[in-house]
Write a protein that holds these residues in place. Structure first.
Motif, short mmCIF file in Angstrom:
data_model
loop_
_atom_site.label_atom_id
_atom_site.label_comp_id
_atom_site.label_asym_id
_atom_site.label_seq_id
_atom_site.Cartn_x
_atom_site.Cartn_y
_atom_site.Cartn_z
N ILE A 41 -5.76 12.33 -12.63
CA ILE A 41 -6.80 11.91 -11.68
C ILE A 41 -6.52 10.49 -11.18
O ILE A 41 -6.61 10.20 -9.98
N ALA A 42 -6.19 9.60 -12.11
CA ALA A 42 -5.93 8.21 -11.74
C ALA A 42 -4.76 8.10 -10.76
O ALA A 42 -4.82 7.33 -9.79
N SER A 43 -3.71 8.88 -11.00
CA SER A 43 -2.56 8.82 -10.10
C SER A 43 -2.94 9.27 -8.70
O SER A 43 -2.53 8.65 -7.70
N LEU A 44 -3.76 10.32 -8.59
CA LEU A 44 -4.17 10.79 -7.27
C LEU A 44 -5.13 9.82 -6.60
O LEU A 44 -5.12 9.69 -5.37
N ILE A 45 -5.95 9.14 -7.38
CA ILE A 45 -6.83 8.13 -6.80
C ILE A 45 -6.00 7.02 -6.15
O ILE A 45 -6.28 6.58 -5.03
N PHE A 46 -4.93 6.60 -6.83
CA PHE A 46 -4.07 5.56 -6.27
C PHE A 46 -3.30 6.07 -5.05
O PHE A 46 -3.07 5.32 -4.10
N VAL A 47 -2.93 7.35 -5.06
CA VAL A 47 -2.28 7.93 -3.88
C VAL A 47 -3.23 7.88 -2.69
O VAL A 47 -2.86 7.46 -1.59
N ALA A 48 -4.47 8.33 -2.91
CA ALA A 48 -5.46 8.35 -1.83
C ALA A 48 -5.78 6.94 -1.35
O ALA A 48 -5.92 6.69 -0.14
N LEU A 49 -5.89 5.99 -2.30
CA LEU A 49 -6.17 4.60 -1.92
C LEU A 49 -5.00 4.00 -1.14
O LEU A 49 -5.21 3.28 -0.15
N GLY A 50 -3.78 4.27 -1.58
CA GLY A 50 -2.62 3.76 -0.86
C GLY A 50 -2.54 4.30 0.55
O GLY A 50 -2.23 3.57 1.50
N ALA A 51 -2.84 5.62 0.70
CA ALA A 51 -2.78 6.24 2.02
C ALA A 51 -3.82 5.65 2.96
O ALA A 51 -3.52 5.29 4.11
N ILE A 52 -5.06 5.52 2.47
CA ILE A 52 -6.12 5.02 3.36
C ILE A 52 -5.93 3.53 3.62
O ILE A 52 -6.23 3.03 4.72
N ALA A 53 -5.40 2.79 2.64
CA ALA A 53 -5.15 1.36 2.85
C ALA A 53 -4.10 1.16 3.94
O ALA A 53 -4.25 0.27 4.80
N SER A 54 -3.05 1.98 3.94
CA SER A 54 -2.02 1.87 4.98
C SER A 54 -2.63 2.08 6.36
O SER A 54 -2.35 1.33 7.31
N ALA A 55 -3.48 3.12 6.48
CA ALA A 55 -4.09 3.41 7.77
C ALA A 55 -5.02 2.29 8.22
O ALA A 55 -5.01 1.88 9.38
N ILE A 56 -5.82 1.79 7.30
CA ILE A 56 -6.77 0.73 7.64
C ILE A 56 -6.04 -0.55 8.04
O ILE A 56 -6.41 -1.23 9.01
N ALA B 211 0.84 -1.20 0.00
CA ALA B 211 0.00 0.00 0.00
C ALA B 211 0.87 1.25 0.00
O ALA B 211 0.61 2.21 -0.74
N PHE B 212 1.91 1.26 0.82
CA PHE B 212 2.81 2.40 0.85
C PHE B 212 3.55 2.55 -0.47
O PHE B 212 3.78 3.67 -0.97
N PHE B 213 3.94 1.43 -1.07
CA PHE B 213 4.62 1.47 -2.37
C PHE B 213 3.73 2.11 -3.43
O PHE B 213 4.19 2.96 -4.22
N VAL B 214 2.46 1.75 -3.46
CA VAL B 214 1.52 2.33 -4.42
C VAL B 214 1.38 3.84 -4.19
O VAL B 214 1.41 4.64 -5.13
N GLU B 215 1.24 4.23 -2.92
CA GLU B 215 1.11 5.64 -2.59
C GLU B 215 2.32 6.44 -3.05
O GLU B 215 2.19 7.50 -3.71
N ALA B 216 3.52 5.97 -2.74
CA ALA B 216 4.74 6.69 -3.08
C ALA B 216 4.95 6.74 -4.60
O ALA B 216 5.34 7.78 -5.15
N LEU B 217 4.68 5.63 -5.29
CA LEU B 217 4.90 5.57 -6.73
C LEU B 217 4.01 6.56 -7.47
O LEU B 217 4.49 7.35 -8.30
#
Length: 453
Positions: free
Chosen positions: A125-140, A101-107
């Motif tokens: 837009i797609a890149s920011l969606i993956f950033v947001a998903l990576g960030a929330i996935a890490s927290a969850i 998840a962190f790898f996806v966010e950083a990439l």
């Protein structure tokens, strides 16, 4: 202070510091995504400038969140070896998946920062969606370990042995979805109100109608809409959380409400403090029958009181104050934006009085404080267990001594880091004004995310 208390204080201090950056690090990417979506829809450069400036702030906060998260991970292994032994056997999946998840966010954040002007709008837009998903996935994923601590599943504990281990059943433990929802929604609340607090502070300094005033006004309105919406969702999720406490951790719910005697039509105690000797919540406002309804959607739901449990199983009674602080701030974060909307729509006012602006400025720190109250309530309310009814906190702690020196050193580190991050943010935004960023955005030959800015 004994070594167990020092170990808890050391790890608690680390998490209290880390959770600020972790929470904003989840909420801010969502705000960046919304600003980018608005830019693509309206072509209003103010929104893309917001996205740029928030991205720069996010990078600084991430630079502190990563090392403090690493420190927390190391302290888990060193201070709580008994706990990590169980997690390593039964609940390893969240830690393993979180790496990806962190790898996806950083990439994808790198793609957005360094290639925003070179890729199609849908790719931004797609890149920011993956950033947001990576960030929330890490927290969850990390919070899921906490959910497992409160509602352990996926194994059978017998004679000190962990048998019939099922990692996926442990992963999807009974409180997974409620806890995941709460951490996601509350992080978006914090991200929105931190942005809104900065915007309100800046508005206070600008002349009405100026270019910067209008810019910060847009940022404020955007943050208030998102913050109010997610604060309302968080409150609804809190109702589900109360029901899961009623079912799985009844003594925690009883301590949160200062309820000593098991009863139906149980009242909800708002405010006051729990007096152990008199077994009542003094100076509280009681809403009749409300706790029973919150616990089971029925006024005749029987809520178990603390006296039905051995006293050594009672959580600290001050969690009632923490719970009230969290809920009280959450309520304010719903009502204050509604007040602002009413001020503009009903009273037809285009400017804001200074007391209202200062109130909005305080909403940012209050949102962060609510997160701190909620985290301490969640963890302290589980005491004396580190894994509920399976492993006590004392049994899982390290046998090492002389931890006081480490405690002092880490506090010094956090003070230095805190001062450094504030200094860096102030330096950057003083050097790069809103007007400068708008001017750069208007020049087609200057990349919006140029590393020279």
């Amino acid at each position: 202070m004994d070594d167990l208390l020092i170990a808890r204080s050391l790890f608690g201090t680390t998490m209290a510091f880390h959770i600020i950056f972790a929470t904003i690090g989840v909420g801010l990417p969502f705000m960046i995504l919304v600003a980018e979506l608005l830019y693509q829809k309206t072509k209003d450069l103010d929104y893309v400038v917001m996205a740029k400036r928030w991205t720069k702030a996010f990078a600084v906060l991430l630079g502190v969140g990563i090392p403090t998260g690493t420190i927390a991970g190391v302290q888990l292994s060193l201070l709580w070896p008994g706990f990590m032994e169980v997690i390593g056997r039964v609940m390893p999946l969240p830690f393993q998946i979180e790496i990806y998840a962190f790898f996806v966010e950083a990439l994808f954040m790198s793609i957005y920062v360094y290639a925003a002007e070179r890729i199609a709008p849908w790719m931004r837009i797609a890149s920011l969606i993956f950033v947001a998903l990576g960030a929330i996935a890490s927290a969850i994923l990390i919070t899921n370990v906490h959910a497992f601590q409160g509602t352990p599943a996926g194994f059978r504990y017998e004679n000190g042995q962990y048998l019939e281990i099922d990692p996926w059943a442990a992963f999807f433990n009974p409180s997974f979805f409620v806890t995941a929802g709460h951490v996601a929604l509350s992080a978006y609340v914090v991200g929105a109100f931190v942005v809104g607090a900065v915007a309100a502070f800046k508005i206070r300094k600008q002349s009405v109608g100026s270019r910067e005033y209008l810019f910060h006004k847009k940022a404020l309105h955007l943050s208030l809409v998102i913050g109010c919406l997610f604060a309302l969702f968080t409150a609804l999720n809190g109702h589900s959380a109360a029901q899961y406490l009623h079912q799985y951790q009844p003594e925690k719910l009883a301590a949160a409400e200062g309820l000593f005697e098991t009863q139906s039509h149980a009242p909800l105690a708002i405010g006051g403090f729990t007096d152990k000797e008199t077994q009542e919540v003094k100076w509280a406002l009681e809403i009749p029958w409300a706790l029973s309804f919150l616990s089971g959607n029925s006024f005749d739901t029987v809520v178990v009181g603390l006296n039905d449990f051995p006293e050594e199983y009672w959580p600290p009674l001050f969690i009632h104050t923490l719970f009230n602080g969290m809920v009280g701030i959450g309520t304010l974060l719903i009502l204050i934006p509604l007040l602002v909307f009413a001020w503009r729509k009903i009273l037809k006012r285009k400017t804001y009085p200074k007391p209202l602006l200062w109130t909005l400025v305080m909403c940012g720190p209050l949102a962060v404080l609510a997160i701190e109250f909620g985290w301490v309530f969640a963890c302290t309310g589980r005491q004396p267990w580190v894994i509920y009814r399976i492993l006590s906190t004392a049994e899982s702690a390290t046998t090492a001594t002389n931890l006081a020196t480490l405690f002092i050193l880490f506090i010094a580190v956090y003070i230095v880091l805190g001062i450094a991050v504030v200094a860096v943010l102030l330096y950057f935004f003083r050097k790069n004004s809103v007007l400068d960023d708008i001017e750069r955005a208007e020049k087609k030959d200057v990349p919006l995310f140029s590393t020279n800015t």
